[in-house]
Design a protein around this motif. Structure first.
Motif, PDB file in Angstrom:
ATOM      1  N   PHE A  49       1.311  -0.722  -0.304  1.00 29.44           N
ATOM      2  CA  PHE A  49       0.164  -0.067  -0.064  1.00 29.44           C
ATOM      3  C   PHE A  49       0.879   1.624  -0.079  1.00 29.44           C
ATOM      4  CE2 PHE A  49      -2.307   3.223   2.514  1.00 29.44           C
ATOM      5  CZ  PHE A  49      -2.981   3.767   1.549  1.00 29.44           C
ATOM      6  N   ASP A  50       1.988   1.593   0.451  1.00 30.97           N
ATOM      7  CA  ASP A  50       2.274   2.501   1.563  1.00 30.97           C
ATOM      8  C   ASP A  50       2.801   3.047  -0.372  1.00 30.97           C
ATOM      9  OD1 ASP A  50       3.021   2.441   3.714  1.00 30.97           O
ATOM     10  OD2 ASP A  50       3.893   1.646   3.806  1.00 30.97           O
ATOM     11  N   GLN A  51       3.711   1.829  -1.565  1.00 29.06           N
ATOM     12  CA  GLN A  51       4.402   2.451  -2.881  1.00 29.06           C
ATOM     13  C   GLN A  51       3.106   2.277  -3.423  1.00 29.06           C
ATOM     14  OE1 GLN A  51       6.022  -1.824  -4.154  1.00 29.06           O
ATOM     15  NE2 GLN A  51       6.748  -0.802  -6.396  1.00 29.06           N
ATOM     16  N   ILE A  52       2.141   1.870  -3.726  1.00 32.94           N
ATOM     17  CA  ILE A  52       1.435   1.648  -4.669  1.00 32.94           C
ATOM     18  C   ILE A  52       0.795   2.958  -4.392  1.00 32.94           C
ATOM     19  CG2 ILE A  52      -0.806   0.820  -6.236  1.00 32.94           C
ATOM     20  CD1 ILE A  52       0.060  -1.993  -6.212  1.00 32.94           C
ATOM     21  N   GLY A  53      -0.239   2.926  -2.865  1.00 33.12           N
ATOM     22  CA  GLY A  53      -0.815   4.368  -2.493  1.00 33.12           C
ATOM     23  C   GLY A  53      -0.181   5.651  -2.959  1.00 33.12           C
ATOM     24  N   LEU A  54       1.131   5.904  -2.937  1.00 28.99           N
ATOM     25  CA  LEU A  54       1.834   6.658  -3.131  1.00 28.99           C
ATOM     26  C   LEU A  54       1.541   7.496  -4.309  1.00 28.99           C
ATOM     27  CD1 LEU A  54       3.894   9.524  -1.793  1.00 28.99           C
ATOM     28  CD2 LEU A  54       5.991   7.345  -2.659  1.00 28.99           C
ATOM     29  N   LEU A  55       1.788   6.280  -4.845  1.00 34.52           N
ATOM     30  CA  LEU A  55       1.703   6.537  -6.938  1.00 34.52           C
ATOM     31  C   LEU A  55       0.131   6.996  -7.045  1.00 34.52           C
ATOM     32  CD1 LEU A  55       3.618   3.736  -8.277  1.00 34.52           C
ATOM     33  CD2 LEU A  55       5.202   6.294  -7.663  1.00 34.52           C
ATOM     34  N   LEU A  56      -0.528   6.517  -6.600  1.00 35.55           N
ATOM     35  CA  LEU A  56      -2.079   6.587  -6.572  1.00 35.55           C
ATOM     36  C   LEU A  56      -2.648   8.059  -6.281  1.00 35.55           C
ATOM     37  CD1 LEU A  56      -4.666   3.679  -6.173  1.00 35.55           C
ATOM     38  CD2 LEU A  56      -3.346   4.188  -9.040  1.00 35.55           C
ATOM     39  N   LEU A  57      -1.568   8.236  -5.392  1.00 33.30           N
ATOM     40  CA  LEU A  57      -1.932  10.144  -5.069  1.00 33.30           C
ATOM     41  C   LEU A  57      -1.720  10.574  -6.239  1.00 33.30           C
ATOM     42  CD1 LEU A  57      -0.306  10.351  -1.008  1.00 33.30           C
ATOM     43  CD2 LEU A  57      -3.125  10.742  -2.090  1.00 33.30           C
ATOM     44  N   GLY A  58      -0.820  10.239  -7.111  1.00 32.56           N
ATOM     45  CA  GLY A  58       0.038  11.090  -7.607  1.00 32.56           C
ATOM     46  C   GLY A  58      -1.579  10.902  -9.738  1.00 32.56           C
ATOM     47  N   ILE A  59      -1.765   9.459  -9.558  1.00 30.13           N
ATOM     48  CA  ILE A  59      -2.638   9.672 -10.594  1.00 30.13           C
ATOM     49  C   ILE A  59      -4.161  10.250 -10.772  1.00 30.13           C
ATOM     50  CG2 ILE A  59      -3.224   7.498 -11.787  1.00 30.13           C
ATOM     51  CD1 ILE A  59      -0.597   6.214 -11.053  1.00 30.13           C
ATOM     52  N   PHE A  60      -4.109   9.658 -10.015  1.00 29.34           N
ATOM     53  CA  PHE A  60      -6.009  10.467  -9.094  1.00 29.34           C
ATOM     54  C   PHE A  60      -6.303  11.237  -9.885  1.00 29.34           C
ATOM     55  CE2 PHE A  60      -6.654   6.672  -5.911  1.00 29.34           C
ATOM     56  CZ  PHE A  60      -6.672   6.064  -6.364  1.00 29.34           C
ATOM     57  N   PRO A  61      -5.598  12.435  -8.874  1.00 27.86           N
ATOM     58  CA  PRO A  61      -5.533  14.258  -9.880  1.00 27.86           C
ATOM     59  C   PRO A  61      -5.429  14.490 -10.646  1.00 27.86           C
ATOM     60  CG  PRO A  61      -4.042  14.120  -7.468  1.00 27.86           C
ATOM     61  CD  PRO A  61      -4.108  12.341  -8.030  1.00 27.86           C
ATOM     62  N   PHE A  62      -4.670  13.684 -12.248  1.00 28.72           N
ATOM     63  CA  PHE A  62      -4.488  13.913 -13.321  1.00 28.72           C
ATOM     64  C   PHE A  62      -5.588  12.662 -14.259  1.00 28.72           C
ATOM     65  CE2 PHE A  62      -3.196  11.890 -16.957  1.00 28.72           C
ATOM     66  CZ  PHE A  62      -2.052  12.982 -17.914  1.00 28.72           C
ATOM     67  N   VAL A  63      -6.414  12.233 -13.719  1.00 31.62           N
ATOM     68  CA  VAL A  63      -7.400  11.217 -14.446  1.00 31.62           C
ATOM     69  C   VAL A  63      -9.145  12.528 -13.740  1.00 31.62           C
ATOM     70  CG1 VAL A  63      -8.967   9.471 -14.172  1.00 31.62           C
ATOM     71  CG2 VAL A  63      -6.058   9.094 -13.795  1.00 31.62           C
ATOM     72  N   SER A  64      -8.909  13.043 -12.207  1.00 31.42           N
ATOM     73  CA  SER A  64      -9.581  13.522 -12.299  1.00 31.42           C
ATOM     74  C   SER A  64      -9.869  14.477 -13.080  1.00 31.42           C
ATOM     75  CB  SER A  64     -10.110  13.759 -11.115  1.00 31.42           C
ATOM     76  OG  SER A  64      -8.897  14.383 -10.267  1.00 31.42           O
ATOM     77  N   MET A  65      -8.321  16.114 -13.023  1.00 31.32           N
ATOM     78  CA  MET A  65      -8.520  16.955 -13.582  1.00 31.32           C
ATOM     79  C   MET A  65      -8.658  17.004 -15.069  1.00 31.32           C
ATOM     80  SD  MET A  65      -8.813  19.134 -11.155  1.00 31.32           S
ATOM     81  CE  MET A  65      -8.357  19.325  -9.462  1.00 31.32           C
ATOM     82  N   PHE A  66      -7.982  15.783 -15.805  1.00 23.85           N
ATOM     83  CA  PHE A  66      -8.207  14.849 -17.210  1.00 23.85           C
ATOM     84  C   PHE A  66      -9.892  15.554 -17.492  1.00 23.85           C
ATOM     85  CE2 PHE A  66      -9.278  12.465 -20.483  1.00 23.85           C
ATOM     86  CZ  PHE A  66      -7.851  13.063 -21.756  1.00 23.85           C
TER      87      PHE A  66
END
Length: 245
Positions: A49-66
């Motif tokens: 979770f520490d690894q994937i959750g950290l990456l998703l913190l950056g991916i979620f804003p990219f997707v939602s803002m797009f």
């Protein structure tokens, strides 16, 4: 360009968002819910979770803002609002910068809420500081906004704008290193990942997870993300049409 008109555009967009509860929910609530779901998926493996959750913190804003910016700009064009705005002394770049500033402000709130939930409630742990994570996440959200504004120029309806999402987002998810290390991909895919902006966001967040202080690679990746964002914003100003045909 005019600072006054750019600021007016940003305030107008923020005022519209303030009255759209569904969009606010998508921006503020959904990332935290998905992170919570992921935390319990890896309930017995907090290291994953520490690894994937950290990456998703950056991916979620990219997707939602797009998604939000592409649909919002298309709606302005289809309704004729954009044509009326551009008949005023308003440059295309003023308009797009205003949008970018507005969604950057929203991204700060989104990143703060998601990071607070991840770190304080879900137990996410990283070597680097949360402030550095927020800086990268906001930059990634700005990149998502710029990408959405650029791709909206090639759509005629809101449905077409949403159709761009799979072709723009999914390849980046596959190549950014979220599912498999880039170093272990086939040579052509490694080369392709070098021109995928989300790869640099994932790499920068990986540096935060590994090192307590910002590294040279992190600053380089952050500069690449912002360069992509500015370039797409400029291209969006060139390709922007007054209304859909």
């Amino acid at each position: 360009m005019s600072i006054r008109l750019t600021a007016w555009t940003a305030l107008r967009v923020l005022n519209q968002l303030r009255h759209d509860r569904r969009t606010i929910g998508l921006i503020l609530v959904v990332p935290s819910v998905l992170l919570t779901l992921l935390r319990f998926v890896f309930d017995n493996r907090p290291d994953i979770f520490d690894q994937i959750g950290l990456l998703l913190l950056g991916i979620f804003p990219f997707v939602s803002m797009f998604l939000i910016t592409s649909v919002a700009m298309l709606r302005e064009r289809a309704s004729g609002t954009l044509e009326r705005l551009l008949s005023m002394p308003l440059h295309k770049l003023d308009l797009l910068l205003g949008y970018g500033i507005a969604f950057a402000a929203v991204a700060v709130v989104q990143a703060t809420v998601a990071a607070t939930v991840a770190y304080r409630l879900l137990g996410l742990e990283t070597q680097g500081k949360i402030a550095v994570v927020l800086m990268i996440v906001v930059s990634t959200a700005i990149l998502g906004s710029s990408t959405g504004l650029f791709t909206s120029a090639f759509a005629r309806t809101e449905f077409q704008a949403l159709q761009f999402a799979p072709s723009v987002i999914i390849p980046q998810l596959l190549l950014c290193g979220l599912f498999w290390p880039r170093e272990e991909m086939a040579g052509p895919l490694q080369a392709a990942s070098n021109v995928v902006p989300l790869r640099y966001a994932a790499e920068a967040l990986g540096e935060v997870g590994t090192y307590p202080l910002p590294t040279t690679l992190l600053w380089r990746d952050l500069a690449v993300i912002l360069t992509f964002g500015i370039t797409l914003l400029a291209l969006g100003a060139i390709t922007l049409r007054r209304r859909s045909q």
